[in-house]
Motif scaffolding. Sequence first.
Motif, mmCIF file in Angstrom:
data_model
loop_
_atom_site.group_PDB
_atom_site.id
_atom_site.type_symbol
_atom_site.label_atom_id
_atom_site.label_comp_id
_atom_site.label_asym_id
_atom_site.label_seq_id
_atom_site.Cartn_x
_atom_site.Cartn_y
_atom_site.Cartn_z
ATOM 1 N N ALA A 145 6.652 14.239 2.071
ATOM 2 C CA ALA A 145 7.746 13.417 2.576
ATOM 3 C C ALA A 145 8.659 12.877 1.488
ATOM 4 N N LEU A 146 8.211 12.883 0.228
ATOM 5 C CA LEU A 146 9.052 12.368 -0.854
ATOM 6 C C LEU A 146 10.019 13.411 -1.390
ATOM 7 N N VAL B 224 7.974 9.011 10.091
ATOM 8 C CA VAL B 224 6.536 9.054 9.845
ATOM 9 C C VAL B 224 6.226 10.361 9.105
ATOM 10 N N ASP B 225 6.165 10.293 7.799
ATOM 11 C CA ASP B 225 5.884 11.446 6.929
ATOM 12 C C ASP B 225 6.938 12.541 7.063
ATOM 13 N N HIS C 145 6.703 5.435 3.453
ATOM 14 C CA HIS C 145 7.488 5.760 2.275
ATOM 15 C C HIS C 145 8.885 5.187 2.433
ATOM 16 N N SER C 146 9.619 5.108 1.348
ATOM 17 C CA SER C 146 10.917 4.452 1.336
ATOM 18 C C SER C 146 11.943 5.320 0.621
ATOM 19 N N ARG D 246 0.830 -1.205 0.000
ATOM 20 C CA ARG D 246 0.000 0.000 0.000
ATOM 21 C C ARG D 246 0.861 1.250 0.000
ATOM 22 N N PHE D 247 0.399 2.289 -0.666
ATOM 23 C CA PHE D 247 1.062 3.584 -0.831
ATOM 24 C C PHE D 247 2.234 3.524 -1.809
ATOM 25 N N GLY D 248 2.593 2.309 -2.306
ATOM 26 C CA GLY D 248 3.719 2.218 -3.223
ATOM 27 C C GLY D 248 5.059 2.072 -2.542
ATOM 28 N N VAL D 249 5.089 1.645 -1.258
ATOM 29 C CA VAL D 249 6.346 1.579 -0.510
ATOM 30 C C VAL D 249 7.291 0.506 -1.032
#
Length: 669
Positions: free
Chosen positions: A495-496, A527-528, A475-476, A376-379
């Motif tokens: 966050a990206l 966290v974000d 996110h990663s 989920r979210f593309g992580v």
Amino acid sequence: DLRNNIPLSKKHNAELPAVNLPTDALARIMRFLPARELGALSLTCVGFNYSLGACRVSHLASRLMRRQDSVGLWGDKGGNGDVCLVGGLELCGGRKEAQEILERSLVSGGDTGRLVSKKMKASNKKKDGSAGHADADEYPGYARFVEEATIGYSAMQCSRNAVFPTHLQGRFASCSPEHTLLRIGGGGNTTSGPGGSGTATWGVGKRGQLGHGNRDDESQPRLLLGKIGWGIRIVQVAAGGGLVRVAHSLLLTSTGRVLSFGTAQYGQLGHGYDAGKQLSDCLRPRYIEALKHEKCICVAAGELHSGAVTVDGDVYTWGEGFCGQLGLGDRRPHLLPEQVTLGGLEDECVSNMSCGCRHTLVVTEEGEVYSWGLGRFGVLGRSYTDFTYNNDIGMVVPEGEAGQVQGLAVRPPPMPAAQIDAAVEAANADGVNDLINSLDALNLTLDDPSDQCYPVAIDSLKGFRAVGVCAGHRHSMVLDENGGLYTFGSGASGALGHGDLLGQEFPVKVLEFEKNNIRIHQMSAGVDISMAVSTTGHVYAWGKATDGRIGLGLGRNEITIPRLVDMGEEKFKAVDVECGYVHSIIIGLDGSVYQCGGVGTDGKDDGQQYLDTEEGTRPGYPANLSGYNIWHRIAEPNEKVIKQKWTKYGKYELKGRSKMMNEGVRSIG
């Protein structure tokens, strides 16, 4: 006997060829010695001690300057930069700046209780006390810290060739949403013993994740006892936990052993069941016995799971696996460490790993990145197949956001009573096979063929060699060998770092760094929020900036592109950053520790106002933690032993057994 043939006279030491070398020639030789060997040489050869003191500025500069510098380490034009051991770093501009860094490292952090050898004290009295002239007793400890921070070298005792990965999360500090781990202290009274081999913890302690034997909160860093740092040398820390009010901690020793403590509810400590088949929390560090035959070089802690990388490049995971984050091909919890062999990872040599909220990332020695867990979210940074049982699996997100899932939404919803009765009746009537068939009909199997449950390489990253990964809450981040930073996953709060709030399902390079010719050396995802350290030692931050959690002040909310963090000191150089939820940690080249934001303890609000910081700290900006320096050696604190007072009841306990027996014999007589 060889020992009888070793001359020990001062006259012989003075005649040694190495002692009689010119200072510049000796400096060129010494810079190739790792800090551990440098310290051993200064201890075993008295004649070298003062010579090494004069050469240590050159030794330090060789770890901080660029390989391609045209100006030599001694300020000449001879092109000595080609002997620099670190390529790409620009933390030092020459000998003069290296000497300033060395002198500042001795006093940064204020009154830390640093141990100083008698020889060093005498040297400071006789000479001017500058870093270029004093004896070398103190320097090997600082050199170890610098080598770990710049080139990832850490002399481990588990193997002759065992060293840290070049880029690693938790090298000096690690943050969860609720607590912080910091490598600090240690060294004892040994002359060249390294500081930074102990561990201090602070934050919320309700889950026992602070390791002090209780569940009390700590507003200030407090050293772990039990010989940690004084007998047990810690080389990496990992703080796990999330927004679901669970937390745990991992410690990696120089011998390759792993200690864990904190919440054991989901098996994330790796100890398995205890007596009575219970998963009891550990309030003090405890060795993971299932890994005692493995020599580990990296550990990682997620929200509900943990992992480790061995010296042979194998990956082990344990804990909650309902989202496939263990990579073992199913969605079951695993209470003991198990090797990840699916997806071709058994044939790869993994260098380091990072665990996020519900996903895991690893990078191999060849520079490939593998990912698995909840996509989920593309992580995961790749496409993936859905789970067979695809209920509304989610994760807790920060308050006030749309679509927030309350509580730990990773388990299936409760079954209706009618369906449970039907499954039980089928089992009673036709046996276990019918029960399994009934559960399959309800989509309740934990065996899942989805590629979220096993490692898969991220194809879009195969065009370059990755050296580091970091898995955040949703996110990663991936770092390549040229200092390029790639991010993917949720774009909440920016966050990206791509200038918007949009999420990305595949890795996208942060163009703000490339446009300004900024190369990244270390990074962290929380966290974000996101932070990074450049090769020049500058700190950049982006994402949710509320309450100064990333050091950009109090008046900002969402930062969508990387911004330079004002450290309040012009000459400050950073070597590491770690992000949590409402706070982050910055480690300076001089060993100083800075905190942005803060976790509220004992019911207080979040913020850094409760920290013991230096005077003049600006609200919302990084605050220097007074009294702490990573590499300083300090005396071992004494653990208070509470003597138990026995309560005596009746004549037997008051008189004791011998008196009672004597009375009995006399009465018989």
